[in-house]
Scaffold this active site. Structure first.
Site, PDB file in Angstrom:
ATOM      1  N   HIS A 292       0.836  -1.207   0.000  1.00  9.42           N
ATOM      2  CA  HIS A 292       0.000   0.000   0.000  1.00  9.42           C
ATOM      3  C   HIS A 292       0.873   1.260   0.000  1.00  9.42           C
ATOM      4  O   HIS A 292       0.672   2.170  -0.818  1.00  9.42           O
ATOM      5  CB  HIS A 292      -0.907  -0.039   1.247  1.00  9.42           C
ATOM      6  CG  HIS A 292      -1.850   1.121   1.364  1.00  9.42           C
ATOM      7  ND1 HIS A 292      -3.157   1.065   0.952  1.00  9.42           N
ATOM      8  CD2 HIS A 292      -1.668   2.368   1.852  1.00  9.42           C
ATOM      9  CE1 HIS A 292      -3.755   2.232   1.172  1.00  9.42           C
ATOM     10  NE2 HIS A 292      -2.867   3.044   1.727  1.00  9.42           N
ATOM     11  N   GLU A 293       1.848   1.305   0.908  1.00  8.94           N
ATOM     12  CA  GLU A 293       2.694   2.500   1.003  1.00  8.94           C
ATOM     13  C   GLU A 293       3.606   2.645  -0.212  1.00  8.94           C
ATOM     14  O   GLU A 293       3.924   3.761  -0.624  1.00  8.94           O
ATOM     15  CB  GLU A 293       3.511   2.490   2.302  1.00  8.94           C
ATOM     16  CG  GLU A 293       2.669   2.452   3.588  1.00  8.94           C
ATOM     17  CD  GLU A 293       1.583   3.524   3.656  1.00  8.94           C
ATOM     18  OE1 GLU A 293       1.752   4.590   3.022  1.00  8.94           O
ATOM     19  OE2 GLU A 293       0.559   3.293   4.330  1.00  8.94           O
TER      20      GLU A 293
ATOM     21  N   HIS B  23       1.679   4.677  -2.636  1.00  9.02           N
ATOM     22  CA  HIS B  23       1.749   6.125  -2.376  1.00  9.02           C
ATOM     23  C   HIS B  23       3.108   6.699  -2.800  1.00  9.02           C
ATOM     24  O   HIS B  23       3.189   7.731  -3.466  1.00  9.02           O
ATOM     25  CB  HIS B  23       1.546   6.401  -0.885  1.00  9.02           C
ATOM     26  CG  HIS B  23       0.114   6.309  -0.435  1.00  9.02           C
ATOM     27  ND1 HIS B  23      -0.884   7.090  -0.969  1.00  9.02           N
ATOM     28  CD2 HIS B  23      -0.490   5.542   0.513  1.00  9.02           C
ATOM     29  CE1 HIS B  23      -2.046   6.810  -0.372  1.00  9.02           C
ATOM     30  NE2 HIS B  23      -1.835   5.859   0.529  1.00  9.02           N
TER      31      HIS B  23
ATOM     32  N   GLU C 168      -4.842   7.710  -3.056  1.00 10.64           N
ATOM     33  CA  GLU C 168      -5.371   6.440  -2.551  1.00 10.64           C
ATOM     34  C   GLU C 168      -5.631   5.469  -3.705  1.00 10.64           C
ATOM     35  O   GLU C 168      -5.518   4.249  -3.524  1.00 10.64           O
ATOM     36  CB  GLU C 168      -6.645   6.705  -1.741  1.00 10.64           C
ATOM     37  CG  GLU C 168      -7.043   5.593  -0.805  1.00 10.64           C
ATOM     38  CD  GLU C 168      -6.113   5.417   0.399  1.00 10.64           C
ATOM     39  OE1 GLU C 168      -5.210   6.255   0.629  1.00 10.64           O
ATOM     40  OE2 GLU C 168      -6.303   4.404   1.122  1.00 10.64           O
TER      41      GLU C 168
END
Lengths: 489, 489
Positions: B254-255, B258, B284
């Site tokens: 997930h990170e 980003h 997101e």
């Protein structure tokens, strides 16, 4: 009161921002991804510009005119702010910006010239740096001595003449001791492969032994060890050479000395000009007494011998007295940063005399290499083999640090004075050190030196702690006794 | 040209300083010694004051009046600066400072109330935060809708009404899917003890599989995983729960999403307002498509199954299809951050409707808990068991983040649209993902979304990449197909 309150509130923010800039430097040298260099340069530049604008903000002058401080701490804070304001205001923005641009460039040119062993590639650039530094010194000196004006940034109140007198008095005894020691039988060297993880574990144990406050610090790896930060957050770094664990362990203890100074300052001084080490010399006195008089003494090395023998599953040296001699081994060498207690100050004095002559104009950069080599031969008895081991070895001059070198030797002199007083005040100190516990020493240093931060001048803090005027004899007596015994002189 | 040049040069420094402030936040959450909290608060405060002064500097207004940008990038940069300047200038200094003070206090009060399960301890403070946020919204809205004015900070151009229409259309299908899935047989759970070092090694392998650029980033541990930084330096964090390796691995992916967005932006936009992700929703969309549509797909979990079986020396799940079902297991639960692809958006929509009613004044804070509980029962089919699992679970409102929640669900909708287009453009993507190589996906996302940074509006960048108007069907179709197959519906 309003002017004083406004002045100190403004200063408080400046101190906070300068602490941020320092943290950014730590990040760069320890954890920053290697691809982020350009971005970081731009971030640092932006911070420097903010700080420069604040340091030369004309409101400071107005507040200073109207401020009427009543306590000793406030009076000293105002005096320190006034000094910095006067110095910052005297340097034209054009000069400051030229210096920043040139020294950033010069550092790269120096590094390349050193790698290629080619002084001619660097000396013309050094000449430009020198011209700008002399111009800066002239702005600051206001008719006085140029070198003294530069020295003021690192050791306020000190003069080149006083340092020359001090160093000239020390040199003959150091040269003689060096000759005697190198003429005697050498202790064994430590041999083996010492894994990084074990070295770092021992380094942490050494830092703890010297009272490093891990709740207000941390340890990371860096190419050139340094300490960074103040108040509640002063971090240390170390490096690992897997054939030489002393490099890691004594770098660590040295940096613990610097950090402990910052962390030991009275918390009331945080975010004021009193809330940091008062000079580079006093700073170095703390790192050096931790590293040398305490860390390389017979008592502490006895503890370290046990720890290292255990951690590395046996050493090629099997006796604590022999280990003590190994830790304090003196070998010929060209490089200041790899030097020992006997020779280190001679390296520094050479640079001090040369840089003073460069600033005064008595020496030209085109004659610098010859002057370096002649002086090295005279003090060290051997000829420099190549420029990278001589005039090109240090980064300092390329980045404009003229006046910085002598504070290394001055720190050793201060450490000698402090060690004499400490031993008198804590006669059974060695019993603790032999147990790996430097607490009685660090408490004495905190009480007598560290907690004062910038409250007193460098000379006042050392003399009040030492209980006598600053002089070279305590250091020289200590060195002659210590190395006389180890080398059976 | 001078006004534009001056404006962009000034903005460049502001961007650099804001990047410094962000780096300070990273330091605080990852490496800062625990005793440094007060000092860091003061440093952050000083940086914020510098940034606030720059953002409201009246020279910006003059430059904006005189600037005449010629290129699309310059025109967009000027528009973004103008928007921020207008917003910053509309908020009185008194209100900004009250909000900063109160929200910093409110966060602590919220944390204590949550620990004690005592909404009454927090709701009066939340009421004060709400009053100030409504005042702020009124300053910004200039007669328009209050909630839309707040939303503008997170998803520029979006409105509460459009979101409500979108979410209302999604809710019935999500509620139905949730009911079906929870009524079906559950896949096996992963069981065992998974050591931290092995999890971190696998997390690094996952980050590499998704193309994370380690020369411009690094990975550290943090209590709540986040990513931080831009241009040449965007770092990720993760956490380790030794009974649940998916927590660490999917937080990491997930990170990486980003950070890859920030690192994928055209380098020409660095230090300009175009040099960062254009909205929270688009941000997101990147983290979610990496984590879910790619990372939790059958192809990539096949590769992960092999790696995990090897690294942990066998798992209690021995078949890649069963492992895929385990990764995508849906279980009942109260907590948004622990939720799965099926239920996550329902959590968000609940908060969106409640916060929109709070801002409009249709809902009082004293009725908030009851409203939360009633809505939870309706959408999730179970009653909230205690306030810490209900109205007190998220930090957002305590720190004044009204308008932030919906961007989470919007990001999922965007990710659904992007995934549909990506699969069309790279039909053999699963073959690469099955080999642990997401390169074809990350290249498509970089080319079609990431590199544009702030050049286009959020809607424009997603619609141009997706090749169709933004709508909920791609996401809902994907969820129904994926979970329909896994759960045999």
């Amino acid at each position: 009161m309003t002017a004083l309150t406004d002045l100190l509130a403004f200063q408080r923010q400046t101190e906070a921002l300068s602490s941020v800039a320092e943290r950014l430097g730590w990040d760069q040298e320890t954890v920053m991804p290697r691809g982020a260099a350009e971005q970081r340069a731009e971030e640092m530049g932006a911070m420097e510009e903010v700080l420069h604008d604040r340091r030369t903000d004309p409101r400071i002058g107005e507040w200073l005119d109207a401020a009427d401080p009543q306590t000793p701490a406030d009076r000293r804070a105002v005096a320190l702010i006034a000094r910095d304001y006067a110095r910052s205001s005297r340097i034209p923005a054009r000069l400051a910006s030229e210096l920043a641009r040139l020294t950033s460039l010069a550092q790269g040119i120096w590094a390349e010239a050193r790698a290629k062993d080619a002084p001619a590639d660097f000396l013309p650039t050094l000449d430009q740096v020198l011209m700008l530094k002399r111009e800066e010194a002239a702005c600051l000196a206001d008719g006085g001595d140029l070198y003294d004006a530069l020295l003021e940034d690192y050791e306020p109140g000190m003069t080149g003449a006083r340092l020359a007198t001090l160093f000239d008095a020390m040199r003959p005894r150091l040269v003689a001791l060096r000759d005697d020691v190198l003429g005697a039988d050498q202790p064994q060297a430590l041999k083996g492969h010492f894994p990084q993880e074990t070295q770092l574990r021992l380094a942490r144990a050494c830092a703890t032994a010297f009272g490093y406050d891990w709740t207000r610090g941390r340890m990371d790896l860096a190419v050139h060890p340094f300490s960074s930060g103040r108040w509640q957050d002063s971090r240390i770094t170390t490096r690992v050479v897997e054939t030489d664990p002393f490099n890691c362990l004594y770098s660590t203890i040295h940096e613990v000395g610097h950090s402990s100074y910052e962390l030991g300052i009275d918390p009331d001084y945080a975010f004021t000009p009193l809330g940091r080490g008062v000079s580079m010399g006093v700073h170095e006195s703390q790192s050096r007494i931790y590293e040398n008089q305490l860390g390389r003494g017979r008592a502490f090395t006895g503890w370290l011998f046990e720890r290292m023998s255990e951690a590395f599953d046996g050493l090629n040296i099997t006796d604590p007295d022999a280990f003590y001699a190994t830790v304090n081994r003196v070998t010929p060498g060209y490089i200041r940063t790899e030097s020992d207690e006997v020779q280190y100050n001679l390296h520094v004095m050479l640079r001090f005399d040369l840089e003073r002559d460069l600033i005064s104009g008595r020496l030209d950069t085109q004659d610098l290499e010859a002057a370096w080599n002649a002086r090295f031969l005279k003090d060290f008895g051997v000829a420099v083999d190549r420029p990278a081991n001589g005039v090109l070895q240090d980064v300092h001059w390329s980045v404009g640090l003229f006046g910085y070198f002598p504070t290394y030797a001055l720190g050793n002199v201060y450490a000698g004075c402090l060690n004499q007083a400490l031993r008198g005040a804590v006669p059974d100190l060695d019993a603790s050190l032999a147990q790996g516990d430097a607490t009685p020493a660090t408490e004495w240093l905190r009480e007598n030196v560290q907690r004062h931060g910038g409250l007193m001048t460098p000379t006042a803090v050392i003399e009040s702690a030492a209980g006598q005027p600053i002089g070279p004899d305590p250091l020289l007596d200590y060195l002659e006794q210590k190395f006389g015994r180890i080398y059976g002189l």
